[in-house]
Design a protein around this motif. Structure first.
Motif, PDB file in Angstrom:
ATOM      1  N   TYR A 182       5.559   5.958  -6.068  1.00 27.84           N
ATOM      2  CA  TYR A 182       6.377   7.153  -6.304  1.00 27.84           C
ATOM      3  C   TYR A 182       5.649   8.150  -7.202  1.00 27.84           C
ATOM      4  CZ  TYR A 182      10.234  10.038  -8.006  1.00 27.84           C
ATOM      5  OH  TYR A 182      11.036  11.102  -8.342  1.00 27.84           O
ATOM      6  N   PHE A 183       4.997   7.649  -8.253  1.00 25.66           N
ATOM      7  CA  PHE A 183       4.284   8.532  -9.176  1.00 25.66           C
ATOM      8  C   PHE A 183       2.848   8.794  -8.748  1.00 25.66           C
ATOM      9  CE2 PHE A 183       7.601   6.878 -12.121  1.00 25.66           C
ATOM     10  CZ  PHE A 183       8.138   8.101 -12.500  1.00 25.66           C
ATOM     11  N   ARG A 184       2.490   8.326  -7.532  1.00 21.48           N
ATOM     12  CA  ARG A 184       1.182   8.591  -6.946  1.00 21.48           C
ATOM     13  C   ARG A 184       0.042   8.019  -7.794  1.00 21.48           C
ATOM     14  NH1 ARG A 184       1.491  12.079  -2.788  1.00 21.48           N
ATOM     15  NH2 ARG A 184      -0.717  12.532  -2.943  1.00 21.48           N
ATOM     16  N   TRP A 185       0.303   6.888  -8.423  1.00 21.00           N
ATOM     17  CA  TRP A 185      -0.759   6.164  -9.123  1.00 21.00           C
ATOM     18  C   TRP A 185      -1.424   5.206  -8.146  1.00 21.00           C
ATOM     19  CZ3 TRP A 185       3.481   4.795 -13.133  1.00 21.00           C
ATOM     20  CH2 TRP A 185       3.681   5.882 -14.003  1.00 21.00           C
ATOM     21  N   ASN A 186      -2.704   4.955  -8.327  1.00 21.84           N
ATOM     22  CA  ASN A 186      -3.380   3.983  -7.461  1.00 21.84           C
ATOM     23  C   ASN A 186      -4.426   3.152  -8.197  1.00 21.84           C
ATOM     24  OD1 ASN A 186      -5.617   5.627  -7.794  1.00 21.84           O
ATOM     25  ND2 ASN A 186      -5.567   6.461  -5.722  1.00 21.84           N
ATOM     26  N   TRP A 187      -4.429   3.266  -9.525  1.00 20.72           N
ATOM     27  CA  TRP A 187      -5.444   2.550 -10.314  1.00 20.72           C
ATOM     28  C   TRP A 187      -4.726   1.906 -11.482  1.00 20.72           C
ATOM     29  CZ3 TRP A 187      -9.794   0.538  -9.344  1.00 20.72           C
ATOM     30  CH2 TRP A 187     -10.804   0.350 -10.295  1.00 20.72           C
ATOM     31  N   VAL A 188      -4.478   0.589 -11.393  1.00 20.55           N
ATOM     32  CA  VAL A 188      -3.660  -0.098 -12.378  1.00 20.55           C
ATOM     33  C   VAL A 188      -4.345  -1.391 -12.803  1.00 20.55           C
ATOM     34  CG1 VAL A 188      -1.537   0.846 -11.390  1.00 20.55           C
ATOM     35  CG2 VAL A 188      -2.342  -1.409 -10.652  1.00 20.55           C
ATOM     36  N   GLY A 189      -3.869  -1.919 -13.927  1.00 24.07           N
ATOM     37  CA  GLY A 189      -4.261  -3.242 -14.371  1.00 24.07           C
ATOM     38  C   GLY A 189      -3.042  -4.150 -14.361  1.00 24.07           C
ATOM     39  N   THR A 190      -3.278  -5.439 -14.305  1.00 23.12           N
ATOM     40  CA  THR A 190      -2.157  -6.379 -14.285  1.00 23.12           C
ATOM     41  C   THR A 190      -2.357  -7.447 -15.361  1.00 23.12           C
ATOM     42  OG1 THR A 190      -3.198  -7.836 -12.653  1.00 23.12           O
ATOM     43  CG2 THR A 190      -1.817  -6.042 -11.805  1.00 23.12           C
ATOM     44  N   ILE A 191      -1.257  -7.821 -15.975  1.00 21.51           N
ATOM     45  CA  ILE A 191      -1.220  -8.907 -16.954  1.00 21.51           C
ATOM     46  C   ILE A 191      -0.035  -9.789 -16.597  1.00 21.51           C
ATOM     47  CG2 ILE A 191      -0.904  -9.492 -19.375  1.00 21.51           C
ATOM     48  CD1 ILE A 191      -2.205  -6.852 -20.102  1.00 21.51           C
ATOM     49  N   ALA A 192      -0.260 -11.086 -16.592  1.00 22.90           N
ATOM     50  CA  ALA A 192       0.802 -12.015 -16.224  1.00 22.90           C
ATOM     51  C   ALA A 192       0.786 -13.207 -17.159  1.00 22.90           C
ATOM     52  CB  ALA A 192       0.636 -12.477 -14.779  1.00 22.90           C
ATOM     53  N   ALA A 193       1.966 -13.719 -17.402  1.00 24.83           N
ATOM     54  CA  ALA A 193       2.072 -14.953 -18.165  1.00 24.83           C
ATOM     55  C   ALA A 193       1.530 -16.101 -17.326  1.00 24.83           C
ATOM     56  CB  ALA A 193       3.526 -15.212 -18.545  1.00 24.83           C
ATOM     57  N   ASP A 194       0.809 -16.968 -17.993  1.00 20.70           N
ATOM     58  CA  ASP A 194       0.186 -18.086 -17.281  1.00 20.70           C
ATOM     59  C   ASP A 194       1.210 -19.202 -17.092  1.00 20.70           C
ATOM     60  OD1 ASP A 194      -1.615 -19.708 -16.063  1.00 20.70           O
ATOM     61  OD2 ASP A 194      -2.783 -20.157 -17.867  1.00 20.70           O
ATOM     62  N   ASP A 195       2.210 -18.916 -16.279  1.00 19.40           N
ATOM     63  CA  ASP A 195       3.246 -19.902 -15.986  1.00 19.40           C
ATOM     64  C   ASP A 195       3.838 -19.612 -14.619  1.00 19.40           C
ATOM     65  OD1 ASP A 195       4.919 -17.698 -16.334  1.00 19.40           O
ATOM     66  OD2 ASP A 195       5.508 -18.291 -18.368  1.00 19.40           O
ATOM     67  N   ASP A 196       4.881 -20.350 -14.269  1.00 16.91           N
ATOM     68  CA  ASP A 196       5.479 -20.204 -12.943  1.00 16.91           C
ATOM     69  C   ASP A 196       6.287 -18.927 -12.797  1.00 16.91           C
ATOM     70  OD1 ASP A 196       4.373 -22.518 -12.046  1.00 16.91           O
ATOM     71  OD2 ASP A 196       6.104 -23.768 -12.562  1.00 16.91           O
ATOM     72  N   TYR A 197       6.427 -18.182 -13.847  1.00 16.82           N
ATOM     73  CA  TYR A 197       7.079 -16.867 -13.752  1.00 16.82           C
ATOM     74  C   TYR A 197       6.047 -15.761 -13.529  1.00 16.82           C
ATOM     75  CZ  TYR A 197       9.274 -12.516 -15.274  1.00 16.82           C
ATOM     76  OH  TYR A 197       9.719 -11.227 -15.347  1.00 16.82           O
ATOM     77  N   GLY A 198       5.004 -15.748 -14.341  1.00 17.26           N
ATOM     78  CA  GLY A 198       4.032 -14.661 -14.280  1.00 17.26           C
ATOM     79  C   GLY A 198       3.128 -14.719 -13.077  1.00 17.26           C
ATOM     80  N   ARG A 199       2.598 -15.892 -12.758  1.00 12.21           N
ATOM     81  CA  ARG A 199       1.623 -15.991 -11.672  1.00 12.21           C
ATOM     82  C   ARG A 199       2.224 -15.630 -10.305  1.00 12.21           C
ATOM     83  NH1 ARG A 199       0.127 -20.693 -14.588  1.00 12.21           N
ATOM     84  NH2 ARG A 199       1.364 -21.936 -13.124  1.00 12.21           N
ATOM     85  N   PRO A 200       3.362 -16.204  -9.890  1.00 12.44           N
ATOM     86  CA  PRO A 200       3.936 -15.803  -8.587  1.00 12.44           C
ATOM     87  C   PRO A 200       4.363 -14.344  -8.557  1.00 12.44           C
ATOM     88  CG  PRO A 200       4.871 -17.884  -9.331  1.00 12.44           C
ATOM     89  CD  PRO A 200       4.132 -17.314 -10.490  1.00 12.44           C
ATOM     90  N   GLY A 201       4.895 -13.850  -9.684  1.00 13.71           N
ATOM     91  CA  GLY A 201       5.341 -12.457  -9.707  1.00 13.71           C
ATOM     92  C   GLY A 201       4.202 -11.484  -9.514  1.00 13.71           C
ATOM     93  N   ILE A 202       3.090 -11.719 -10.218  1.00 14.94           N
ATOM     94  CA  ILE A 202       1.962 -10.794 -10.105  1.00 14.94           C
ATOM     95  C   ILE A 202       1.260 -10.956  -8.767  1.00 14.94           C
ATOM     96  CG2 ILE A 202      -0.074 -12.028 -10.977  1.00 14.94           C
ATOM     97  CD1 ILE A 202       1.269  -8.641 -12.228  1.00 14.94           C
ATOM     98  N   GLU A 203       1.320 -12.173  -8.198  1.00 15.94           N
ATOM     99  CA  GLU A 203       0.743 -12.377  -6.868  1.00 15.94           C
ATOM    100  C   GLU A 203       1.500 -11.561  -5.812  1.00 15.94           C
ATOM    101  OE1 GLU A 203       0.041 -16.008  -3.651  1.00 15.94           O
ATOM    102  OE2 GLU A 203       0.678 -16.449  -5.697  1.00 15.94           O
TER     103      GLU A 203
END
Length: 993
Positions: free
Chosen positions: A203-224
């Motif tokens: 929506y905001f026309r961004w295309n260059w991002v970084g990702t950070i996820a918790a190293d658990d069953d919440y963060g890893r599947p969500g960021i995947e």
């Protein structure tokens, strides 16, 4: 043996629950017991277990006010159900609630107590054991919070088919019913949240991002899941890091270095508050600003992160929050909490943490133990005790006088999910309570016994649950045990009143809407960095303006590109176009390649200078031809007009009018009818013209070369036959044109291939072979005509225009021979122009060479337009031919006599005197003094290389032609009785004129 087993099981049960004394659980008896798992603390104290002594249970630290409020929501819901006259009447719900301390180990300890109690009940040992404090089996568990903790708990509870209804675990892995058979939840699946995050970035026309996820069953599947959605939307990920609240300082430093050096300004974070807190603290210490944080629901509204001292770093946070619910009476219930509560063992610690004091009744939260309660909470609050020593509590403190996350009931999200989870279990029990035998969910429609209900029976009814909650919404779990819900989109603002962080709702995400219409954002409410309304830029490359496209840079992600101008004929009317679109066939790109404009259409138009010039020449040709026709019509009885075969001359002039007129069909926008008319009109007109010239030239030649002209010659070369020959020659061309138009008719054609920016409207000839036959046949007739005209070049000058016809045919051939390469090498409108020029040049050549000389004589030399001039010229030609023949015979006879030794001399039988001389030839004199010649005749002396012949002719008045012809015959027979037969032939032509 049985007693031994009973004691053994009780021993195991006692050990599994030893760490949970009265102050570490909330418990109440009832007919049916519900279990609860809540994060009353954020973690456990790090302790090195060297196993030199018996391991002890680790201590929970950092009090979570928000977790205690969730626990209170469960108790409130159970109390409300118990007091309801319609829901589970005559039944009392009890509860056993434990603290998970936000860790898997503590959650499993609590879960084992549920399982152990259920196994004791399944053994039915009441008759062997005197269990006065017996607690019924736990038929369902509400919890846990984190997805990683719920995963571990679900694996254990699933073995015994104990239903687990989570209020905050959103990992999509938990939707796998093959692995997590008894897991259900009242929070939406993270799959929708990850999709919503990708939609916001798009929506905001961004295309260059970084990702950070918790190293658990919440963060890893969500960021995947987010990566999958980002890939579909051409969103590139600059870096991807995993974090944990237990990460060491070096790992945190490394992640911060990556964030600081990245050019991506948008950072997507799938994590809980405790896991993210160490990273945020380090970022604040380094003062890394200018980043936009896209927060998942687990930390988007966490007061652990949303602190005023962090705002300068994470003030541009946009996050997701669950839809808030309403719990009537819950506010008053929260205010009634008291440390002396007998059913809630967590109330005392809550009171101490809230008022930063200690209860002097020997609790573990004495001044000596307060060091374990420092810090802040996970999602929306933490203990505020920072002093090593606290004053004693009176127990009469006013709970409303202190601002803590516990009393933040303005947006009840997780609390409402807890409330909904309890009611879901209650409605499942209600379905069992009201079940009619024969209509049940079990074998043969049987129903479960509410007084002896088992966990697996409650799970069966939960899977088929359907009820309306207190907000009027339908509640039913789907096949994966999920509730589909919507999200609110919040933006962090700094309150101008007290400087605290507030969560402003700036939009929503409707999971039920169709794709493309799910996201709504009110940009006017968003503050970037707490101040600006301008949307930040987070792209690897600057936007490509309209008229350009994104070009791939080798070795770089697809989001890193260079802007390449669109090629000619293509355009892009949007920013960051991946490819340029081709213009429609009749359009071409403008100068900036931002849009398509109609192509320039070119044809030989009437209004352009070239078209005007050709039109003027065609009109001039028509005018001159009409003028000549008028002159010939007016002077139709004069000798010149008669001598040129008057009727054929009229037809010839008409054909020239058609030739000039046919050129006009080549000017103007080609239409189907003009394309089919112009070539046949040109071909038939020229064939008609050439046929007329051929017939009239051939007629005179044949008559002059006839040995003895008779009435048969006159009849054979009569006017009807001449027109018949013209018709037959023209008919062949007509047949060619008809076949052409029938088999491959020409048509208008829009040619896009010659030049990109121009559409040339031309005529597609249909068959070049047919066009070749048309022109070839015309040239064939012209060649035959040229042959006869060349052969007739020595006929009388005033009688026949053979010399001029020869010139006209030469011009004709030069024009059409030049036309072929010019036609083949030109394109577009110049093809028509070349053919028009060829038609006009050939037509003017024929008109000028054949008729201009005659018009000149008729108009300006009338003295030469007389019968005497014509006859004199004709007779002179006849006698000249006869004399040449006679001298040829004389020379032959002389040579023969010389070879035989005979004498030389003239032939005695000839009355034509021949003198041998060696004088130079002299030209034949013209008939001068016509009046005198009419009275006494005209004598001419013809000179040849070997002698001279004197000829004598006399003419009478035109009205005495018959008598003059007879006298001329008689006189000529007396003068040249032995002359060649050719003399008689040419004298006989005179009456024909």
């Amino acid at each position: 043996m049985t007693s031994y087993s009973c004691c053994l099981i009780l021993l195991v049960f006692t050990w599994s629950t030893a760490a949970y004394g009265p102050n570490q659980r909330a418990q109440k008896k009832g007919d049916i017991i519900l279990g609860g798992l809540f994060p009353i603390h954020f973690g456990v104290a790090a302790k090195d277990q060297d196993l030199k002594s018996r391991p002890e249970s680790v201590e929970c630290i950092r009090y979570n006010f928000r977790g205690f409020r969730w626990l209170q929501a469960m108790i409130f819901a159970i109390e409300e159900i118990n007091s309801s006259p319609t829901l589970l009447p005559n039944m009392t719900l009890g509860y056993r609630i434990f603290d998970t301390c936000n860790t898997v180990s503590k959650a499993l300890e609590a879960t084992l107590s549920f399982v152990a109690q259920n196994k004791i009940d399944s053994l039915n040992l009441d008759e062997f054991c005197n269990c006065s404090e017996h607690i019924p089996s736990t038929i369902a568990v509400v919890g846990a919070t984190g997805s990683g903790i719920s995963t571990a708990v679900a694996n254990l509870l699933g073995l015994f088919y104990i239903p687990q209804v989570s209020y905050a675990s959103s990992s999509r892995l938990l939707s796998n019913k093959n692995q997590f058979k008894s897991f259900l939840r009242t929070i939406p699946n993270d799959e929708h949240q990850a999709t919503a995050m990708a939609d916001i970035i798009e929506y905001f026309r961004w295309n260059w991002v970084g990702t950070i996820a918790a190293d658990d069953d919440y963060g890893r599947p969500g960021i995947e899941k987010f990566r999958e959605e980002a890939e579909e939307r051409d969103i590139c990920i600059d870096f991807s890091e995993l974090i944990s609240q237990y990460s060491d300082e070096e790992e945190i430093q490394q992640v911060v270095e990556v964030i600081q050096n990245s050019t991506a300004r948008v950072i997507v974070v799938f994590s809980s508050g405790p896991d993210l807190e160490p990273l945020i603290k380090e970022i604040v210490r380094r003062n890394i600003t200018g980043k936009i944080w896209l927060a998942s629901e687990a930390w988007a509204s966490s007061s652990l992160i949303a602190m005023p001292e962090f705002f300068r770093v994470i003030g541009s946070t946009i996050g997701f929050a669950l839809k808030a619910g309403q719990i009537p009476g819950f506010r008053e219930f929260l205010q009634k909490v008291h440390p002396k509560s007998t059913n809630n063992g967590f109330a005392k610690e809550f009171w101490e943490e809230t008022f930063n004091c200690y209860l002097p009744d020997g609790s573990k939260n004495s001044p000596a133990s307060t060091s374990f309660h420092k810090g802040h909470e996970e999602g929306l609050g933490a203990g505020n005790g920072t002093s090593a020593f606290r004053p004693p509590c009176t127990g009469d403190e006013n709970i409303t006088s202190v601002e803590t996350p516990y009393m933040d009931y303005t947006h009840l999200r997780i609390s409402y999910n807890v409330y909904l989870a309890v009611y879901s279990i209650a409605h499942a029990l209600q379905d069992i309570y009201t079940c009619t035998p024969g209509k049940g969910l079990f074998t043969n429609g049987s129903c479960a016994d509410i007084k002896k209900v088992e966990a697996w029976q409650v799970l069966k009814h939960l899977r088929h649950l359907n009820f309306t909650n207190n907000m009027g919404e339908q509640v039913d779990f789907d096949e994966f045990g999920d509730l589909v819900g919507n999200y609110s989109i919040i933006n962090w603002h700094l309150s101008p009143e007290d400087g605290s962080v507030v969560f402003e709702e700036v939009g929503h995400y409707n999971v039920y809407a169709k794709k493309g219409e799910r996201l709504f954002i009110n940009e006017n409410k968003i503050l970037w960095g707490g101040l600006s309304k301008e949307v930040p830029f987070s792209n690897c490359s600057r936007d490509c303006l309209p008229g350009t496209r994104k070009g791939i840079i080798e070795g770089e992600p697809t989001c890193c590109f260079e802007c390449v101008d669109c090629p000619d004929g293509e355009y892009s009317d949007e920013t960051d176009a991946s490819a340029c679109d081709k213009c429609p066939e009749d359009y071409w790109s403008n100068e900036n390649h931002t849009s398509c404009i109609p192509k320039q259409i070119e044809f030989l138009a009437w209004t352009e200078p070239f078209g005007i010039a050709l039109t003027l020449f065609a009109v001039l040709g028509i005018f001159l031809t009409s003028f000549v026709l008028g002159v010939f019509t007016k002077f139709r009885n004069t000798p010149i007009v008669k001598a040129t075969n008057r009727e054929l001359s009229y037809l010839l002039l008409f054909s020239l009018l058609c030739c000039f007129s046919s050129s006009l069909f080549f000017i103007g926008e080609p239409q189907n009818w003009t394309c089919r008319l112009r070539q046949p009109a040109f071909g038939i007109s020229f064939v008609l013209c050439i046929s007329c010239i051929l017939v009239k030239t051939n007629r005179v030649l044949l008559v002059f070369e006839a040995k003895i002209p008779t009435s048969l010659h006159r009849k054979w070369w009569g006017l009807n036959l001449q027109f018949l020959l013209v018709f037959l020659c023209t008919f062949v061309q007509i047949v060619i044109c008809v076949i052409w138009l029938y088999t491959a008719p020409p048509s208008s054609y829009r040619n896009h291939e010659l030049e990109d920016e121009i559409i040339f409207i031309t005529c597609h000839e249909g068959s070049l072979m047919a066009l070749g036959f048309l022109i070839g046949y015309t040239c064939l007739l012209a060649a035959i005509c040229f042959f006869f005209a060349f052969k007739s070049r020595k006929l009388p000058e005033n009688f026949n225009e053979a010399k001029f016809i020869t010139f006209s045919m030469l011009i004709f051939f030069i024009v059409w021979i030049s036309f072929i390469p010019a036609y083949a090498s030109t394109y577009g409108k110049f093809v028509s122009a070349v053919e028009v020029i060829a038609i006009l040049a050939a037509s003017f050549g024929l008109l000028a060479c054949i008729f201009f000389n005659k018009v000149y004589i008729i108009l300006f030399k009338p003295s030469r337009n007389t019968i005497e001039e014509v006859r004199c010229s004709t007779a002179a030609h006849a006698f000249k031919v006869a004399a040449r023949a006679t001298l040829r015979r004389s020379n032959v006879s002389r040579k023969r006599s010389n070879s035989l030794g005979g004498s030389t001399g003239s032939t005695p039988s000839s009355s034509i005197s021949s003198k041998s001389n060696h004088e130079d030839p002299f030209p034949l004199p013209a008939c001068a003094e016509r009046q005198r010649q009419q009275q006494r005749g005209c004598k001419q002396k013809v000179s040849f290389g070997s002698g001279t012949v004197t000829l004598s002719l006399s003419f009478e008045e035109p009205q005495k032609n018959a008598m003059a012809n007879r006298n001329a015959k008689r006189r000529n027979s007396l003068e040249a009785q032995n002359s060649d037969d050719s003399l008689m032939r040419h004298r006989a032509l005179l009456p024909l004129q």
